[in-house]
Write a protein that holds these residues in place. Structure first.
Motif, PDB file in Angstrom:
ATOM      1  N   CYS A   4       0.855  -1.188   0.000  1.00 52.45           N
ATOM      2  CA  CYS A   4       0.000   0.000   0.000  1.00 52.45           C
ATOM      3  C   CYS A   4       0.889   1.235   0.000  1.00 52.45           C
ATOM      4  CB  CYS A   4      -0.906   0.011   1.235  1.00 52.45           C
ATOM      5  SG  CYS A   4      -1.680   1.625   1.564  1.00 52.45           S
ATOM      6  N   LEU A   5       0.642   2.142  -0.927  1.00 53.07           N
ATOM      7  CA  LEU A   5       1.308   3.440  -0.948  1.00 53.07           C
ATOM      8  C   LEU A   5       0.256   4.475  -0.571  1.00 53.07           C
ATOM      9  CD1 LEU A   5       3.291   3.137  -4.309  1.00 53.07           C
ATOM     10  CD2 LEU A   5       4.096   2.629  -2.002  1.00 53.07           C
ATOM     11  N   THR A   6       0.514   5.203   0.501  1.00 52.65           N
ATOM     12  CA  THR A   6      -0.524   6.099   1.008  1.00 52.65           C
ATOM     13  C   THR A   6      -0.051   7.537   1.150  1.00 52.65           C
ATOM     14  OG1 THR A   6      -1.961   6.558   2.922  1.00 52.65           O
ATOM     15  CG2 THR A   6       0.087   5.383   3.362  1.00 52.65           C
ATOM     16  N   ALA A   7      -0.897   8.436   0.719  1.00 49.24           N
ATOM     17  CA  ALA A   7      -0.715   9.871   0.955  1.00 49.24           C
ATOM     18  C   ALA A   7      -2.053  10.372   1.493  1.00 49.24           C
ATOM     19  CB  ALA A   7      -0.349  10.600  -0.332  1.00 49.24           C
ATOM     20  N   SER A   8      -2.039  10.923   2.689  1.00 51.16           N
ATOM     21  CA  SER A   8      -3.280  11.380   3.303  1.00 51.16           C
ATOM     22  C   SER A   8      -3.020  12.643   4.109  1.00 51.16           C
ATOM     23  CB  SER A   8      -3.858  10.295   4.215  1.00 51.16           C
ATOM     24  OG  SER A   8      -3.098  10.188   5.414  1.00 51.16           O
ATOM     25  N   HIS A   9      -4.069  13.131   4.759  1.00 50.31           N
ATOM     26  CA  HIS A   9      -3.928  14.329   5.589  1.00 50.31           C
ATOM     27  C   HIS A   9      -2.957  14.106   6.737  1.00 50.31           C
ATOM     28  CE1 HIS A   9      -6.362  12.772   9.017  1.00 50.31           C
ATOM     29  NE2 HIS A   9      -6.830  11.990   8.072  1.00 50.31           N
ATOM     30  N   LYS A  10      -2.600  12.840   6.998  1.00 49.82           N
ATOM     31  CA  LYS A  10      -1.689  12.546   8.105  1.00 49.82           C
ATOM     32  C   LYS A  10      -0.218  12.611   7.703  1.00 49.82           C
ATOM     33  CE  LYS A  10      -4.658   9.917  11.176  1.00 49.82           C
ATOM     34  NZ  LYS A  10      -4.764   8.734  12.056  1.00 49.82           N
ATOM     35  N   ASN A  11       0.085  12.430   6.416  1.00 50.74           N
ATOM     36  CA  ASN A  11       1.492  12.424   6.024  1.00 50.74           C
ATOM     37  C   ASN A  11       1.794  13.277   4.791  1.00 50.74           C
ATOM     38  OD1 ASN A  11       0.336  10.844   4.052  1.00 50.74           O
ATOM     39  ND2 ASN A  11       1.896   9.248   4.110  1.00 50.74           N
ATOM     40  N   ALA A  12       0.795  14.015   4.295  1.00 51.41           N
ATOM     41  CA  ALA A  12       1.016  14.865   3.122  1.00 51.41           C
ATOM     42  C   ALA A  12       0.299  16.190   3.328  1.00 51.41           C
ATOM     43  CB  ALA A  12       0.502  14.171   1.858  1.00 51.41           C
ATOM     44  N   ASP A  13       0.864  17.243   2.771  1.00 51.67           N
ATOM     45  CA  ASP A  13       0.214  18.548   2.927  1.00 51.67           C
ATOM     46  C   ASP A  13      -0.922  18.694   1.918  1.00 51.67           C
ATOM     47  OD1 ASP A  13       1.339  19.269   0.435  1.00 51.67           O
ATOM     48  OD2 ASP A  13       3.078  20.184   1.384  1.00 51.67           O
ATOM     49  N   PHE A  14      -1.707  19.737   2.110  1.00 53.86           N
ATOM     50  CA  PHE A  14      -2.900  19.935   1.297  1.00 53.86           C
ATOM     51  C   PHE A  14      -2.539  20.128  -0.171  1.00 53.86           C
ATOM     52  CE2 PHE A  14      -6.521  22.250  -0.421  1.00 53.86           C
ATOM     53  CZ  PHE A  14      -7.584  21.538   0.117  1.00 53.86           C
ATOM     54  N   THR A  15      -1.426  20.776  -0.448  1.00 48.45           N
ATOM     55  CA  THR A  15      -1.016  21.017  -1.836  1.00 48.45           C
ATOM     56  C   THR A  15      -0.746  19.702  -2.554  1.00 48.45           C
ATOM     57  OG1 THR A  15      -0.045  23.147  -1.220  1.00 48.45           O
ATOM     58  CG2 THR A  15       0.660  22.177  -3.309  1.00 48.45           C
ATOM     59  N   ALA A  16      -0.061  18.770  -1.865  1.00 46.61           N
ATOM     60  CA  ALA A  16       0.233  17.466  -2.466  1.00 46.61           C
ATOM     61  C   ALA A  16      -1.053  16.687  -2.716  1.00 46.61           C
ATOM     62  CB  ALA A  16       1.161  16.667  -1.566  1.00 46.61           C
ATOM     63  N   LEU A  17      -1.977  16.711  -1.758  1.00 46.46           N
ATOM     64  CA  LEU A  17      -3.241  16.003  -1.922  1.00 46.46           C
ATOM     65  C   LEU A  17      -4.065  16.610  -3.051  1.00 46.46           C
ATOM     66  CD1 LEU A  17      -4.289  15.444   1.807  1.00 46.46           C
ATOM     67  CD2 LEU A  17      -3.385  13.757   0.205  1.00 46.46           C
ATOM     68  N   GLU A  18      -4.007  17.928  -3.166  1.00 49.06           N
ATOM     69  CA  GLU A  18      -4.744  18.605  -4.229  1.00 49.06           C
ATOM     70  C   GLU A  18      -4.203  18.202  -5.595  1.00 49.06           C
ATOM     71  OE1 GLU A  18      -6.636  23.016  -4.897  1.00 49.06           O
ATOM     72  OE2 GLU A  18      -4.632  22.871  -4.042  1.00 49.06           O
ATOM     73  N   ALA A  19      -2.873  18.079  -5.699  1.00 46.09           N
ATOM     74  CA  ALA A  19      -2.267  17.656  -6.967  1.00 46.09           C
ATOM     75  C   ALA A  19      -2.676  16.224  -7.305  1.00 46.09           C
ATOM     76  CB  ALA A  19      -0.745  17.772  -6.875  1.00 46.09           C
ATOM     77  N   LEU A  20      -2.679  15.340  -6.295  1.00 51.90           N
ATOM     78  CA  LEU A  20      -3.067  13.952  -6.524  1.00 51.90           C
ATOM     79  C   LEU A  20      -4.539  13.848  -6.926  1.00 51.90           C
ATOM     80  CD1 LEU A  20      -1.191  12.240  -3.570  1.00 51.90           C
ATOM     81  CD2 LEU A  20      -0.827  11.771  -5.999  1.00 51.90           C
ATOM     82  N   ALA A  21      -5.358  14.753  -6.402  1.00 51.16           N
ATOM     83  CA  ALA A  21      -6.788  14.712  -6.707  1.00 51.16           C
ATOM     84  C   ALA A  21      -7.066  14.998  -8.175  1.00 51.16           C
ATOM     85  CB  ALA A  21      -7.540  15.711  -5.835  1.00 51.16           C
ATOM     86  N   THR A  22      -6.127  15.640  -8.854  1.00 54.58           N
ATOM     87  CA  THR A  22      -6.323  15.937 -10.269  1.00 54.58           C
ATOM     88  C   THR A  22      -5.927  14.765 -11.165  1.00 54.58           C
ATOM     89  OG1 THR A  22      -4.105  16.921 -10.510  1.00 54.58           O
ATOM     90  CG2 THR A  22      -5.902  18.383  -9.831  1.00 54.58           C
ATOM     91  N   ALA A  23      -5.294  13.727 -10.580  1.00 59.71           N
ATOM     92  CA  ALA A  23      -4.945  12.548 -11.363  1.00 59.71           C
ATOM     93  C   ALA A  23      -6.210  11.778 -11.726  1.00 59.71           C
ATOM     94  CB  ALA A  23      -3.992  11.652 -10.564  1.00 59.71           C
ATOM     95  N   ASP A  24      -6.165  11.059 -12.819  1.00 58.94           N
ATOM     96  CA  ASP A  24      -7.319  10.288 -13.283  1.00 58.94           C
ATOM     97  C   ASP A  24      -7.377   8.975 -12.517  1.00 58.94           C
ATOM     98  OD1 ASP A  24      -9.315   8.945 -14.579  1.00 58.94           O
ATOM     99  OD2 ASP A  24      -8.598   9.357 -16.602  1.00 58.94           O
ATOM    100  N   ALA A  25      -8.142   8.954 -11.425  1.00 52.32           N
ATOM    101  CA  ALA A  25      -8.196   7.776 -10.555  1.00 52.32           C
ATOM    102  C   ALA A  25      -8.784   6.565 -11.275  1.00 52.32           C
ATOM    103  CB  ALA A  25      -9.005   8.094  -9.297  1.00 52.32           C
TER     104      ALA A  25
END
Length: 455
Positions: A4-25
């Motif tokens: 499991c590779l995880t990026a969440s509010h616990k280990n990543a900042d909001f900018t990183a999560l926002e960038a990941l959210a633009t990926a085509d899940a």
């Protein structure tokens, strides 16, 4: 191995999560599974986390590296600097905790369980699951249901939507408020239900993508896109929850709407034109729009178009952001976005959380034992086949001797003996597997019987 590779509010900042959210899940599992060492892939993408679950054909030393490499290639420019890798039992425990809402911003929130199930369904449609991943996600859902039924976590927890609207409640009289809902997806339906539960009645919906079915099916007025700016300006509360990868509300849109509203003075509660001496937006008697400070530029503080309200509240539930942070520069706007909401997340309900954690840990250990046992299963099968072949050869030899009755007795005795002979190695194989020593059993089978093609 499961990774499991995880990026969440616990280990990543909001900018990183926002960038990941633009990926085509939706396309991501297929991209990940295209790696030659990846046998299966499932992706969970929510407003506060982006996680990749991979079934990797490699040992414990190489599997994390392969997983990170596959993720970097699939994510491209969206790949954050670090996604924490978890393997096998740790990956299982993490997913079980995620599905139960234990890793959410608001502990115990209910939406995540459905998001986990939909992630598996999406991977199934894409054909990127594996038997091991199927078992992992099915056990996650079973564990989540067990926690919901056996602890008070679900009752103690609240969703992000509920928390965001709770924060707005301190500033809004929902029974009187005019609300604009921006978005028509699943999140919008949850938001609408929560708004109605609070007593909101004057609700309109604007779909930036032009979808009208949501308004009809939920019995609320739809805002034409050409009137979106005016609708934003007239609303006491704007709630955004779209899947758009760009800002749908910004300072320019709000200012445009306020200018149009000021020009017509067509705001809620407007008085007849002859009684405008005390107009809250600066119009003189007779309703002359030319006297409005909005038309003289740079005097917005004197002309908020707030119509007596202390502030206009904008609740942004989107990730990536639906609302440009520049709206904070507009007079009378109060923005509640995910970053703000996180800061107000309630403390965990300690007793329920502890009970839920214990259930998660027990389920993860049980899952890992099952995984290890499956790794020795081919060796047990090969050993049984080896003994069965030897038994059949001996029975063929015995068949040439003695009477029919003697042959039956001999066959029963030999089959019983073979069962007794195999019982201890089978039990021992499972014990070694549970201790993480399945390689010891495989090596022993190879050394004693020359069975070396079952690893």
């Amino acid at each position: 191995m499961l990774i499991c590779l995880t990026a969440s509010h616990k280990n990543a900042d909001f900018t990183a999560l926002e960038a990941l959210a633009t990926a085509d899940a939706k396309a991501m599992p297929s991209s990940l599974a295209s790696h030659p060492a990846v046998d299966g892939a499932v992706v969970i993408s929510t407003c506060n986390r982006f996680e990749v679950y991979l079934d990797v054909d490699a040992d414990e030393h190489r599997a994390p590296e392969i997983a990170l490499s596959a993720a970097a290639a699939a994510l491209g420019e969206h790949h954050p600097e670090a996604m924490a890798p978890l393997a096998d039992g740790d990956a299982a425990e993490h997913l079980f905790a995620v599905a139960a809402g234990l890793e959410s911003v608001v502990v115990g929130e209910g939406e995540i369980a459905g998001q986990v199930r939909r992630a598996l369904a999406s991977a199934q449609r894409a054909g990127t699951t594996s038997p091991q991943l199927e078992r992992l996600f099915q056990r996650a859902s079973e564990t989540q249901r067990g926690i919901k039924n056996r602890t008070g976590l679900g009752e103690a927890g609240r969703s992000i939507v509920r928390l965001g609207l709770d924060l707005a409640s301190a500033r809004v009289d929902w029974s009187q408020a005019r609300v604009l809902l921006v978005g028509t997806g699943r999140f919008a339906a949850v938001s609408l239900a929560e708004l109605r539960r609070r007593g909101a009645e004057r609700i309109e919906v604007w779909s930036p993508s032009g979808r009208e079915r949501f308004a009809r099916s939920h019995g609320i007025p739809a805002v034409d896109g050409r009137d979106a700016a005016l609708a934003v300006a007239m609303a006491d509360v704007v709630v955004t929850c779209t899947s758009a990868d760009h800002h749908v509300v910004d300072a320019a849109l709000i200012r445009e709407g306020r200018a149009r509203l000021a020009a017509t003075h067509a705001h809620p509660g407007a008085e007849p034109a002859a009684a405008h001496a005390g107009c809250p937006i600066g119009l003189g008697a007779g309703g002359d729009a030319a006297t409005c400070p909005l038309h003289h530029g740079g005097h917005e503080a004197a002309c908020p178009v707030d119509h007596g309200r202390p502030a206009q509240v904008v609740v942004d539930m989107g990730l990536p952001r639906n609302v440009d942070p520049d709206v904070r520069d507009v007079h009378g706007i109060e923005l509640l976005d995910l970053e703000t909401i996180r800061l107000h997340a309630p403390l965990e309900h300690l007793t329920a959380t502890d009970d839920a954690r214990a259930i998660v840990q027990k389920a993860a250990r049980r899952f890992e034992r099952g995984t290890e046992e499956r790794r020795v299963a081919p060796a047990i099968t090969a050993l049984r086949q080896h003994v069965e072949e030897a038994l059949e050869a001996e029975l063929a030899r015995v068949a040439k001797r003695g009477t029919e009755e003697e042959r039956k007795v001999a066959e029963q005795a030999l089959r019983h003996f073979a069962g007794v002979l195999l019982h201890k190695p089978t039990v021992r194989a499972r014990e070694l597997a549970a201790d993480g020593r399945h390689d010891d059993f495989l090596a022993a089978v190879d050394a004693l019987f020359g069975i070396d093609d079952v690893a």
